[in-house]
Design a protein around this motif. Structure first.
Motif, PDB file in Angstrom:
ATOM      1  N   VAL A 181      -1.417  12.899 -11.961  1.00 46.12           N
ATOM      2  CA  VAL A 181      -0.124  12.807 -11.280  1.00 46.12           C
ATOM      3  C   VAL A 181      -0.219  11.887 -10.065  1.00 46.12           C
ATOM      4  CG1 VAL A 181       1.606  14.091  -9.974  1.00 46.12           C
ATOM      5  CG2 VAL A 181       0.648  15.070 -12.073  1.00 46.12           C
ATOM      6  N   VAL A 182      -1.288  12.062  -9.275  1.00 46.60           N
ATOM      7  CA  VAL A 182      -1.452  11.256  -8.057  1.00 46.60           C
ATOM      8  C   VAL A 182      -1.592   9.777  -8.396  1.00 46.60           C
ATOM      9  CG1 VAL A 182      -3.014  10.755  -6.133  1.00 46.60           C
ATOM     10  CG2 VAL A 182      -2.430  13.133  -6.685  1.00 46.60           C
ATOM     11  N   SER A 183      -2.369   9.452  -9.426  1.00 43.66           N
ATOM     12  CA  SER A 183      -2.582   8.051  -9.784  1.00 43.66           C
ATOM     13  C   SER A 183      -1.298   7.413 -10.308  1.00 43.66           C
ATOM     14  CB  SER A 183      -3.696   7.917 -10.819  1.00 43.66           C
ATOM     15  OG  SER A 183      -3.361   8.561 -12.034  1.00 43.66           O
ATOM     16  N   LYS A 184      -0.469   8.190 -11.010  1.00 39.58           N
ATOM     17  CA  LYS A 184       0.802   7.665 -11.512  1.00 39.58           C
ATOM     18  C   LYS A 184       1.757   7.341 -10.371  1.00 39.58           C
ATOM     19  CE  LYS A 184       0.808   9.936 -16.053  1.00 39.58           C
ATOM     20  NZ  LYS A 184       1.407  11.017 -16.886  1.00 39.58           N
ATOM     21  N   LYS A 185       1.667   8.116  -9.298  1.00 42.28           N
ATOM     22  CA  LYS A 185       2.558   7.907  -8.161  1.00 42.28           C
ATOM     23  C   LYS A 185       2.023   6.853  -7.182  1.00 42.28           C
ATOM     24  CE  LYS A 185       4.554  12.587  -8.129  1.00 42.28           C
ATOM     25  NZ  LYS A 185       4.731  13.825  -7.320  1.00 42.28           N
ATOM     26  N   SER A 186       0.768   6.489  -7.310  1.00 40.72           N
ATOM     27  CA  SER A 186       0.155   5.549  -6.369  1.00 40.72           C
ATOM     28  C   SER A 186       0.660   4.129  -6.595  1.00 40.72           C
ATOM     29  CB  SER A 186      -1.372   5.574  -6.518  1.00 40.72           C
ATOM     30  OG  SER A 186      -1.894   6.855  -6.240  1.00 40.72           O
ATOM     31  N   THR A 187       0.648   3.347  -5.538  1.00 34.69           N
ATOM     32  CA  THR A 187       1.000   1.933  -5.626  1.00 34.69           C
ATOM     33  C   THR A 187      -0.275   1.146  -5.909  1.00 34.69           C
ATOM     34  OG1 THR A 187       2.770   2.229  -4.004  1.00 34.69           O
ATOM     35  CG2 THR A 187       1.999  -0.033  -4.416  1.00 34.69           C
ATOM     36  N   PRO A 188      -0.399   0.536  -7.075  1.00 34.83           N
ATOM     37  CA  PRO A 188      -1.648  -0.142  -7.448  1.00 34.83           C
ATOM     38  C   PRO A 188      -2.131  -1.161  -6.422  1.00 34.83           C
ATOM     39  CG  PRO A 188      -0.256   0.093  -9.369  1.00 34.83           C
ATOM     40  CD  PRO A 188       0.577   0.532  -8.197  1.00 34.83           C
ATOM     41  N   ASN A 189      -1.210  -1.977  -5.881  1.00 32.11           N
ATOM     42  CA  ASN A 189      -1.614  -3.024  -4.942  1.00 32.11           C
ATOM     43  C   ASN A 189      -2.194  -2.486  -3.641  1.00 32.11           C
ATOM     44  OD1 ASN A 189      -0.833  -4.994  -6.684  1.00 32.11           O
ATOM     45  ND2 ASN A 189       0.979  -5.631  -5.553  1.00 32.11           N
ATOM     46  N   ALA A 190      -1.876  -1.251  -3.310  1.00 32.80           N
ATOM     47  CA  ALA A 190      -2.353  -0.654  -2.054  1.00 32.80           C
ATOM     48  C   ALA A 190      -3.248   0.548  -2.331  1.00 32.80           C
ATOM     49  CB  ALA A 190      -1.171  -0.250  -1.185  1.00 32.80           C
ATOM     50  N   TYR A 191      -3.803   0.626  -3.519  1.00 33.12           N
ATOM     51  CA  TYR A 191      -4.593   1.800  -3.895  1.00 33.12           C
ATOM     52  C   TYR A 191      -5.853   1.895  -3.043  1.00 33.12           C
ATOM     53  CZ  TYR A 191      -6.810   5.237  -6.951  1.00 33.12           C
ATOM     54  OH  TYR A 191      -7.407   6.361  -7.457  1.00 33.12           O
ATOM     55  N   ARG A 192      -6.031   3.035  -2.374  1.00 36.05           N
ATOM     56  CA  ARG A 192      -7.207   3.256  -1.519  1.00 36.05           C
ATOM     57  C   ARG A 192      -7.583   4.732  -1.576  1.00 36.05           C
ATOM     58  NH1 ARG A 192      -8.565   4.080   4.174  1.00 36.05           N
ATOM     59  NH2 ARG A 192      -6.369   4.349   4.711  1.00 36.05           N
ATOM     60  N   PRO A 193      -8.510   5.091  -2.481  1.00 39.70           N
ATOM     61  CA  PRO A 193      -8.911   6.490  -2.624  1.00 39.70           C
ATOM     62  C   PRO A 193      -9.492   7.040  -1.327  1.00 39.70           C
ATOM     63  CG  PRO A 193      -9.692   5.180  -4.463  1.00 39.70           C
ATOM     64  CD  PRO A 193      -9.192   4.219  -3.438  1.00 39.70           C
ATOM     65  N   SER A 194      -9.193   8.295  -1.051  1.00 41.71           N
ATOM     66  CA  SER A 194      -9.660   8.947   0.172  1.00 41.71           C
ATOM     67  C   SER A 194     -10.673  10.038  -0.160  1.00 41.71           C
ATOM     68  CB  SER A 194      -8.474   9.552   0.932  1.00 41.71           C
ATOM     69  OG  SER A 194      -8.916  10.408   1.964  1.00 41.71           O
ATOM     70  N   VAL A 195     -11.854   9.936   0.408  1.00 42.06           N
ATOM     71  CA  VAL A 195     -12.864  10.972   0.214  1.00 42.06           C
ATOM     72  C   VAL A 195     -12.393  12.277   0.839  1.00 42.06           C
ATOM     73  CG1 VAL A 195     -15.167  11.720   0.921  1.00 42.06           C
ATOM     74  CG2 VAL A 195     -14.842   9.428  -0.017  1.00 42.06           C
ATOM     75  N   ARG A 196     -11.693  12.169   1.947  1.00 42.67           N
ATOM     76  CA  ARG A 196     -11.273  13.375   2.663  1.00 42.67           C
ATOM     77  C   ARG A 196     -10.369  14.259   1.812  1.00 42.67           C
ATOM     78  NH1 ARG A 196      -8.839  12.630   8.551  1.00 42.67           N
ATOM     79  NH2 ARG A 196     -11.024  11.956   8.800  1.00 42.67           N
ATOM     80  N   ASP A 197      -9.307  13.673   1.200  1.00 45.99           N
ATOM     81  CA  ASP A 197      -8.426  14.536   0.406  1.00 45.99           C
ATOM     82  C   ASP A 197      -8.960  14.750  -1.004  1.00 45.99           C
ATOM     83  OD1 ASP A 197      -7.479  12.486  -1.391  1.00 45.99           O
ATOM     84  OD2 ASP A 197      -6.053  11.832   0.106  1.00 45.99           O
ATOM     85  N   GLY A 198      -9.789  13.817  -1.497  1.00 46.38           N
ATOM     86  CA  GLY A 198     -10.453  14.031  -2.781  1.00 46.38           C
ATOM     87  C   GLY A 198      -9.518  14.212  -3.953  1.00 46.38           C
ATOM     88  N   ALA A 199      -8.295  13.682  -3.862  1.00 45.04           N
ATOM     89  CA  ALA A 199      -7.339  13.870  -4.947  1.00 45.04           C
ATOM     90  C   ALA A 199      -7.641  12.968  -6.134  1.00 45.04           C
ATOM     91  CB  ALA A 199      -5.925  13.613  -4.443  1.00 45.04           C
ATOM     92  N   ALA A 200      -8.277  11.825  -5.886  1.00 44.07           N
ATOM     93  CA  ALA A 200      -8.561  10.870  -6.952  1.00 44.07           C
ATOM     94  C   ALA A 200      -9.944  11.106  -7.544  1.00 44.07           C
ATOM     95  CB  ALA A 200      -8.471   9.438  -6.421  1.00 44.07           C
TER      96      ALA A 200
END
Length: 352
Positions: free
Chosen positions: A211-230
């Motif tokens: 769900v999170v990846s579908k809502k993310s903007t590909p051009n600004a994609y920046r996974p966060s270790v802190r929230d760990g959602a990706a």
């Protein structure tokens, strides 16, 4: 496969580099060579406009000169003679006394093919105050010296973000499919990646990542270790923050969860330079195809995440040569895109 084309540094970047060098001028004539693949005349016009008030003249190099070290000075003086009008404009525009030193930017088609050097030459007679006198001349190829911050638009890091996002989507889809066929293959991977804050276990995590990846903007994609959602953020965290043994365990469990066999990795696939540099000296150069593939993918995910994050905090870091930074981005784009293609091309899974 993505075609990578080397782009020239912009006139703005070259102007900034030359302006920085003005304060360092130690010779009477300081020559800066820049090789560009695009239109030299357009580049000349744009660069001239940006170097006004810096006692610098921009000249387009044409012909076959500047190939013989022994003829370097004579080639340069002949070029100055043929571009006298540009210098006349510089001399006429000054009102605060004689020039102490002059800068000349030579816009060429290629990098300087002879050693950079400092040598004496005789000023053309028409140069005010110093005409006919000998001057020490230094020629410096700055083609690879143009530096930029890590968040410079010229690096186009959005392409790395898009490639990382596409790989995230490919892995999540494969893991959801794999769990539907045989969820036992996911147990080891989740034990490596799980957190106490997870709700609904592995199924809840991977579907939330979807769900999170579908809502993310590909051009600004920046996974966060802190929230760990990706998924990529957790792979990045465990593969770099844990012990080497833990990283090898993660690699093995990811291979099992994705259901990758040696036959699934194309013969033409190659390891990235980041994996080659990261490989411990006591490990043999090649192992099984699927082992090398997953290990390489983890290294590239971690490198991409770190690069994107560092660019987000570019003010905390120095600038780097543009060709170096672009080469890193190019290799990441190439490696992430190939990994995505392999994951998307994996065969169907037979139930155990």
């Amino acid at each position: 496969m993505t075609l990578l084309i080397r782009e020239d540094p912009s006139p703005e970047l070259v102007a900034a580099a030359v302006t920085d060098l003005v304060a360092q001028r130690v010779e009477g004539l300081n020559v800066y060579w820049i090789g560009v693949t695009g239109g030299r005349d357009e580049f000349h016009t744009a660069l001239t406009r940006r170097l006004r008030n810096t006692d610098t003249v921009v000249i387009v190099v044409r012909g076959d000169g500047f190939r013989n070290p022994n003829a370097l000075t004579s080639d340069l003086m002949a070029l100055l003679e043929s571009n006298r009008s540009a210098f006349d404009e510089l001399f006429d525009s000054r009102s605060d006394g004689p020039l102490i030193s002059i800068g000349v930017v030579l816009v060429a088609r290629t990098a300087l093919e002879i050693p950079q050097s400092s040598s004496p030459g005789v000023w053309p007679e028409w140069v005010p105050f110093v005409g006919g006198k000998e001057v020490s001349c230094h020629i410096q190829d700055i083609s690879h010296d143009i530096s930029v911050p890590l968040d410079s638009p010229s690096l186009e890091l959005s392409r790395v973000s898009r490639a990382l996002h596409a790989l995230e989507r490919a892995m999540v889809r494969r893991l959801i499919y794999s769990s539907q066929v045989d969820d036992s293959k996911q147990i080891g991977l989740y034990l490596c990646l799980s957190r106490g804050t997870d709700k609904a276990g592995w199924t809840g995590f991977i579907r939330n990542a979807d769900v999170v990846s579908k809502k993310s903007t590909p051009n600004a994609y920046r996974p966060s270790v802190r929230d760990g959602a990706a998924l990529t953020s957790r792979l990045w965290n465990v593969s770099t923050a844990e012990s080497p043994a833990r990283a090898r365990e993660l690699e093995q469990h990811l291979r099992v969860a994705l259901v990758i066999d040696d036959a699934d990795v194309p013969d033409a696939w190659r390891q990235s330079v980041f994996q080659v540099l990261a490989r411990p000296s006591n490990v043999k150069s090649r192992q099984s195809g699927s082992h090398d593939f997953v290990q390489d993918m983890l290294v590239n995910i971690a490198t991409a995440c770190q690069f994107i994050t560092s660019a987000h905090h570019a003010g905390d870091y120095p600038s780097f040569p543009i060709h170096l930074a672009r080469a890193i981005a190019d290799e990441l784009l190439f490696s992430l895109s190939r990994a995505e293609a392999v994951i998307n091309g994996l065969p169907s899974i037979e139930p155990s």
